[in-house]
Design a protein around this motif. Structure first.
Motif, PDB file in Angstrom:
ATOM      1  N   TYR A 159      65.843 -71.136  -5.325  1.00 24.04           N
ATOM      2  CA  TYR A 159      66.749 -72.041  -6.030  1.00 24.04           C
ATOM      3  C   TYR A 159      66.682 -73.455  -5.468  1.00 24.04           C
ATOM      4  CZ  TYR A 159      68.925 -67.954  -8.222  1.00 24.04           C
ATOM      5  OH  TYR A 159      69.155 -66.824  -8.958  1.00 24.04           O
ATOM      6  N   ALA A 160      66.363 -73.582  -4.187  1.00 25.74           N
ATOM      7  CA  ALA A 160      66.290 -74.900  -3.563  1.00 25.74           C
ATOM      8  C   ALA A 160      65.234 -75.780  -4.223  1.00 25.74           C
ATOM      9  CB  ALA A 160      65.992 -74.752  -2.070  1.00 25.74           C
ATOM     10  N   GLU A 161      64.201 -75.156  -4.799  1.00 25.79           N
ATOM     11  CA  GLU A 161      63.126 -75.935  -5.427  1.00 25.79           C
ATOM     12  C   GLU A 161      63.635 -76.777  -6.600  1.00 25.79           C
ATOM     13  OE1 GLU A 161      60.061 -76.220  -4.348  1.00 25.79           O
ATOM     14  OE2 GLU A 161      60.451 -74.869  -2.662  1.00 25.79           O
ATOM     15  N   LEU A 162      64.763 -76.383  -7.164  1.00 25.33           N
ATOM     16  CA  LEU A 162      65.322 -77.156  -8.272  1.00 25.33           C
ATOM     17  C   LEU A 162      65.802 -78.530  -7.824  1.00 25.33           C
ATOM     18  CD1 LEU A 162      67.372 -74.347 -10.071  1.00 25.33           C
ATOM     19  CD2 LEU A 162      65.172 -75.303 -10.775  1.00 25.33           C
ATOM     20  N   LEU A 163      65.945 -78.715  -6.500  1.00 24.15           N
ATOM     21  CA  LEU A 163      66.393 -79.995  -5.956  1.00 24.15           C
ATOM     22  C   LEU A 163      65.266 -80.760  -5.283  1.00 24.15           C
ATOM     23  CD1 LEU A 163      69.790 -78.838  -4.373  1.00 24.15           C
ATOM     24  CD2 LEU A 163      69.478 -80.105  -6.503  1.00 24.15           C
ATOM     25  N   ALA A 164      64.037 -80.290  -5.448  1.00 28.58           N
ATOM     26  CA  ALA A 164      62.903 -80.927  -4.782  1.00 28.58           C
ATOM     27  C   ALA A 164      62.752 -82.393  -5.174  1.00 28.58           C
ATOM     28  CB  ALA A 164      61.616 -80.163  -5.089  1.00 28.58           C
ATOM     29  N   TRP A 165      63.178 -82.730  -6.380  1.00 23.76           N
ATOM     30  CA  TRP A 165      63.047 -84.109  -6.859  1.00 23.76           C
ATOM     31  C   TRP A 165      63.903 -85.089  -6.072  1.00 23.76           C
ATOM     32  CZ3 TRP A 165      67.547 -86.381  -8.610  1.00 23.76           C
ATOM     33  CH2 TRP A 165      68.612 -85.502  -8.874  1.00 23.76           C
ATOM     34  N   THR A 166      64.886 -84.575  -5.298  1.00 22.37           N
ATOM     35  CA  THR A 166      65.762 -85.472  -4.542  1.00 22.37           C
ATOM     36  C   THR A 166      65.112 -86.000  -3.276  1.00 22.37           C
ATOM     37  OG1 THR A 166      66.790 -83.624  -3.348  1.00 22.37           O
ATOM     38  CG2 THR A 166      67.814 -84.315  -5.422  1.00 22.37           C
ATOM     39  N   GLY A 167      63.977 -85.413  -2.884  1.00 22.70           N
ATOM     40  CA  GLY A 167      63.268 -85.907  -1.707  1.00 22.70           C
ATOM     41  C   GLY A 167      63.400 -85.006  -0.504  1.00 22.70           C
ATOM     42  N   GLU A 168      62.966 -85.513   0.625  1.00 25.90           N
ATOM     43  CA  GLU A 168      62.924 -84.730   1.862  1.00 25.90           C
ATOM     44  C   GLU A 168      64.321 -84.256   2.262  1.00 25.90           C
ATOM     45  OE1 GLU A 168      61.266 -85.236   6.452  1.00 25.90           O
ATOM     46  OE2 GLU A 168      60.966 -86.812   4.961  1.00 25.90           O
ATOM     47  N   GLY A 169      64.362 -83.015   2.763  1.00 25.48           N
ATOM     48  CA  GLY A 169      65.631 -82.441   3.214  1.00 25.48           C
ATOM     49  C   GLY A 169      66.455 -81.826   2.117  1.00 25.48           C
ATOM     50  N   TYR A 170      65.840 -81.627   0.958  1.00 24.63           N
ATOM     51  CA  TYR A 170      66.583 -81.081  -0.184  1.00 24.63           C
ATOM     52  C   TYR A 170      67.065 -79.656   0.054  1.00 24.63           C
ATOM     53  CZ  TYR A 170      62.227 -78.614  -1.352  1.00 24.63           C
ATOM     54  OH  TYR A 170      61.130 -77.801  -1.322  1.00 24.63           O
ATOM     55  N   GLU A 171      66.387 -78.924   0.970  1.00 25.24           N
ATOM     56  CA  GLU A 171      66.734 -77.514   1.195  1.00 25.24           C
ATOM     57  C   GLU A 171      68.186 -77.335   1.625  1.00 25.24           C
ATOM     58  OE1 GLU A 171      64.213 -79.042   2.656  1.00 25.24           O
ATOM     59  OE2 GLU A 171      62.333 -77.997   2.174  1.00 25.24           O
ATOM     60  N   LYS A 172      68.716 -78.308   2.387  1.00 28.83           N
ATOM     61  CA  LYS A 172      70.079 -78.144   2.916  1.00 28.83           C
ATOM     62  C   LYS A 172      71.150 -78.285   1.829  1.00 28.83           C
ATOM     63  CE  LYS A 172      70.512 -82.991   4.362  1.00 28.83           C
ATOM     64  NZ  LYS A 172      70.706 -83.886   5.525  1.00 28.83           N
ATOM     65  N   TRP A 173      70.734 -78.751   0.638  1.00 29.38           N
ATOM     66  CA  TRP A 173      71.682 -78.888  -0.459  1.00 29.38           C
ATOM     67  C   TRP A 173      71.530 -77.761  -1.483  1.00 29.38           C
ATOM     68  CZ3 TRP A 173      75.317 -82.184   0.647  1.00 29.38           C
ATOM     69  CH2 TRP A 173      75.041 -83.267   1.469  1.00 29.38           C
ATOM     70  N   ALA A 174      70.784 -76.724  -1.118  1.00 27.16           N
ATOM     71  CA  ALA A 174      70.527 -75.626  -2.059  1.00 27.16           C
ATOM     72  C   ALA A 174      71.810 -74.918  -2.493  1.00 27.16           C
ATOM     73  CB  ALA A 174      69.555 -74.628  -1.446  1.00 27.16           C
ATOM     74  N   TRP A 175      72.856 -74.987  -1.673  1.00 31.04           N
ATOM     75  CA  TRP A 175      74.116 -74.324  -2.017  1.00 31.04           C
ATOM     76  C   TRP A 175      74.722 -74.897  -3.308  1.00 31.04           C
ATOM     77  CZ3 TRP A 175      78.590 -77.229  -2.266  1.00 31.04           C
ATOM     78  CH2 TRP A 175      78.564 -78.479  -1.631  1.00 31.04           C
ATOM     79  N   LEU A 176      74.379 -76.153  -3.624  1.00 28.97           N
ATOM     80  CA  LEU A 176      74.883 -76.760  -4.851  1.00 28.97           C
ATOM     81  C   LEU A 176      74.367 -76.044  -6.097  1.00 28.97           C
ATOM     82  CD1 LEU A 176      74.534 -80.549  -3.938  1.00 28.97           C
ATOM     83  CD2 LEU A 176      76.666 -79.241  -4.181  1.00 28.97           C
ATOM     84  N   ILE A 177      73.235 -75.386  -5.960  1.00 30.48           N
ATOM     85  CA  ILE A 177      72.664 -74.589  -7.052  1.00 30.48           C
ATOM     86  C   ILE A 177      73.049 -73.124  -6.901  1.00 30.48           C
ATOM     87  CG2 ILE A 177      70.538 -73.831  -8.184  1.00 30.48           C
ATOM     88  CD1 ILE A 177      71.077 -76.757  -8.618  1.00 30.48           C
ATOM     89  N   PHE A 178      72.902 -72.602  -5.690  1.00 30.22           N
ATOM     90  CA  PHE A 178      73.060 -71.166  -5.455  1.00 30.22           C
ATOM     91  C   PHE A 178      74.476 -70.678  -5.746  1.00 30.22           C
ATOM     92  CE2 PHE A 178      73.937 -67.575  -2.557  1.00 30.22           C
ATOM     93  CZ  PHE A 178      72.994 -66.681  -3.030  1.00 30.22           C
ATOM     94  N   ILE A 179      75.477 -71.346  -5.224  1.00 31.69           N
ATOM     95  CA  ILE A 179      76.861 -70.875  -5.385  1.00 31.69           C
ATOM     96  C   ILE A 179      77.300 -70.894  -6.853  1.00 31.69           C
ATOM     97  CG2 ILE A 179      79.285 -71.339  -4.808  1.00 31.69           C
ATOM     98  CD1 ILE A 179      78.377 -72.135  -2.015  1.00 31.69           C
ATOM     99  N   PRO A 180      77.045 -71.967  -7.628  1.00 31.38           N
ATOM    100  CA  PRO A 180      77.382 -71.908  -9.061  1.00 31.38           C
ATOM    101  C   PRO A 180      76.662 -70.785  -9.805  1.00 31.38           C
ATOM    102  CG  PRO A 180      77.045 -74.183  -8.402  1.00 31.38           C
ATOM    103  CD  PRO A 180      76.630 -73.339  -7.233  1.00 31.38           C
ATOM    104  N   VAL A 181      75.413 -70.500  -9.422  1.00 29.81           N
ATOM    105  CA  VAL A 181      74.684 -69.396 -10.055  1.00 29.81           C
ATOM    106  C   VAL A 181      75.396 -68.075  -9.770  1.00 29.81           C
ATOM    107  CG1 VAL A 181      72.569 -68.025  -9.946  1.00 29.81           C
ATOM    108  CG2 VAL A 181      72.420 -70.505 -10.122  1.00 29.81           C
ATOM    109  N   VAL A 182      75.833 -67.883  -8.532  1.00 30.74           N
ATOM    110  CA  VAL A 182      76.564 -66.659  -8.163  1.00 30.74           C
ATOM    111  C   VAL A 182      77.859 -66.549  -8.964  1.00 30.74           C
ATOM    112  CG1 VAL A 182      77.803 -65.487  -6.293  1.00 30.74           C
ATOM    113  CG2 VAL A 182      75.563 -66.527  -5.849  1.00 30.74           C
ATOM    114  N   ILE A 183      78.586 -67.651  -9.078  1.00 34.70           N
ATOM    115  CA  ILE A 183      79.837 -67.657  -9.847  1.00 34.70           C
ATOM    116  C   ILE A 183      79.578 -67.274 -11.303  1.00 34.70           C
ATOM    117  CG2 ILE A 183      81.662 -69.141 -10.771  1.00 34.70           C
ATOM    118  CD1 ILE A 183      81.496 -70.730  -8.137  1.00 34.70           C
TER     119      ILE A 183
END
Length: 409
Positions: A200-224
């Motif tokens: 899921y973190a790959e969906l934020l790759a366009w934001t640049g380096e260090g995008y992995e740490k923001w993966a929760w912005l995608i993962f948690i809404p998907v879980v909900i």
């Protein structure tokens, strides 16, 4: 609890036979048998209690054959499922396991929401039950808890490189390579593809380096979203005797196979799938849950002596969603829980088409004789036991196809 007792006896006294509790398969078998016994033996007592409390189903006038005869049948039978599931889990599972904790929380959380809904319908005489917004808030709350724990807990890790060996031996030398490591990841599985892992973190790759740490912005809404959708799907499926319990038992059993192989380093290596440490313990919960569902069918099969109510249906949907997410098979839900999907989709289509035609032609039209889909077939004259049996057969076919995705890529 018994797991810890026998573990203590095995380590301190070395009593023969006590070590067998270390095996997930043994504890899963015990959990299944005990939950089946509890749901069939004590289920009758719970039904009698509900009947004495006048916890009867209020039947709406739907114009369906045999519908009026169900009036007064005890509901809130989901209490049987919850009771028969949790008791074996508390006895045979490793209660400090993060996945077991999440599943217990899910069971109690969704069971409470369903219980409140049933309570309002029965004792407050409000056919609408708990307002939809409060149901959604409860489902979103559970999604936040599950998503946050799965993302941030250090106990939740994966290994995707199970096929690598620590040491490759040649006739002349040993070449030492870095051992596979367990890592935090939002990776999941895409069925039917050879390279079938998606992060899921790959969906934020366009934001640049260090995008992995923001993966929760995608993962948690998907879980909900998944927890809300599946729990509502199970709720809509619970419309005729034995339908929700039977189809759910099939889906959960299939998830048990995924959980066992994903939590076993040998099987995950052989099948070339993601290894999820400690997830195998969920197998104990799953078999306890399957036993409870089958035992509940003893009383819920046509003609039903008890209905599960929202106490059961919301709990079932929540558990299935959390299991699929935890074992990284949430993208299989549309296939594995195809009955839930079709039932849900039939309602959405019916409502959308009715509103569209009413606006366009001044008169609302329908795609189905009645939604959800099982009522459509009832309107066509099929007996509900025939409808349920055929839906079970479809559920089994979908479960088998889901299991085949372990190798079909």
């Amino acid at each position: 609890m018994l797991y810890y007792l026998f573990e203590y006896l095995n380590k301190t006294m070395d009593i023969p036979g006590t070590g067998v509790f270390q095996y997930i398969t043994f504890r899963s078998a015990l959990a299944f048998m005990l939950s089946l016994l509890l749901s069939t033996i004590y289920g009758k007592r719970i039904i009698t209690f509900l009947r004495n409390q006048q916890v009867g189903e209020t039947v709406r006038e739907l114009g369906l054959a045999g519908q009026n005869e169900k009036a007064g049948t005890p509901t809130m039978g989901g209490l049987i499922i919850i009771f028969a599931t949790l008791v074996p889990v508390l006895l045979f599972a490793r209660l400090h396991n993060i996945y077991i904790i999440l599943l217990i929380v899910t069971t109690l959380w969704m069971g409470t929401i369903g219980f409140i809904d049933d309570y309002i319908k029965i004792f407050k005489k409000d056919k609408e039950g708990l307002k939809g917004i409060f149901k959604v808030i409860g489902q979103v709350g559970l999604g936040l808890i599950v998503g946050t724990v799965l993302y941030f807990s250090p106990a939740v890790t994966v290994r995707t490189d199970t096929g690598k060996s620590d040491i490759f031996k040649t006739p002349t030398e040993n070449v030492i390579v870095q051992a596979p490591v367990e890592v935090k990841s939002t990776a999941t599985t895409i069925p039917f593809f050879k390279n079938n892992e998606f992060n899921y973190a790959e969906l934020l790759a366009w934001t640049g380096e260090g995008y992995e740490k923001w993966a929760w912005l995608i993962f948690i809404p998907v879980v909900i979203f998944i927890i809300t959708a599946v729990s509502n799907g199970a709720n809509l499926t619970d419309g005729i005797d034995g339908l929700a319990a039977g189809t759910s038992a099939v889906s959960v059993f299939a998830l048990g196979i995924f959980t066992f192989v994903s939590g076993n380093i040998i099987f995950s290596n052989y099948l070339n799938i993601m290894y999820i440490p400690n997830s195998g313990e969920m197998t104990v919960f799953i078999f306890s849950f399957v036993g409870a569902l089958i035992g509940f069918l003893w009383y819920n099969s046509y003609p039903a002596s008890v209905f599960m109510g929202d106490t059961g249906s919301l709990t079932i949907g929540g558990i299935i969603a959390v299991l699929a997410i935890a074992v990284r098979k949430e993208m299989l839900i549309p296939l594995l829980c195809g009955i839930f999907l079709v039932e849900n989709f039939s309602v959405v289509l019916q409502v959308a088409y009715f509103k569209f035609t009413k606006k366009r032609f001044g008169e609302g039209r329908r795609i189905f004789l009645m939604a959800p889909l099982h009522h459509h077939y009832q309107k066509k004259g099929y007996h509900e036991s025939k409808i349920v049996t055929r839906f079970w057969i479809v559920a089994i076919m979908l479960a088998i196809l889901s299991i085949v995705t372990l190798k079909l890529r």
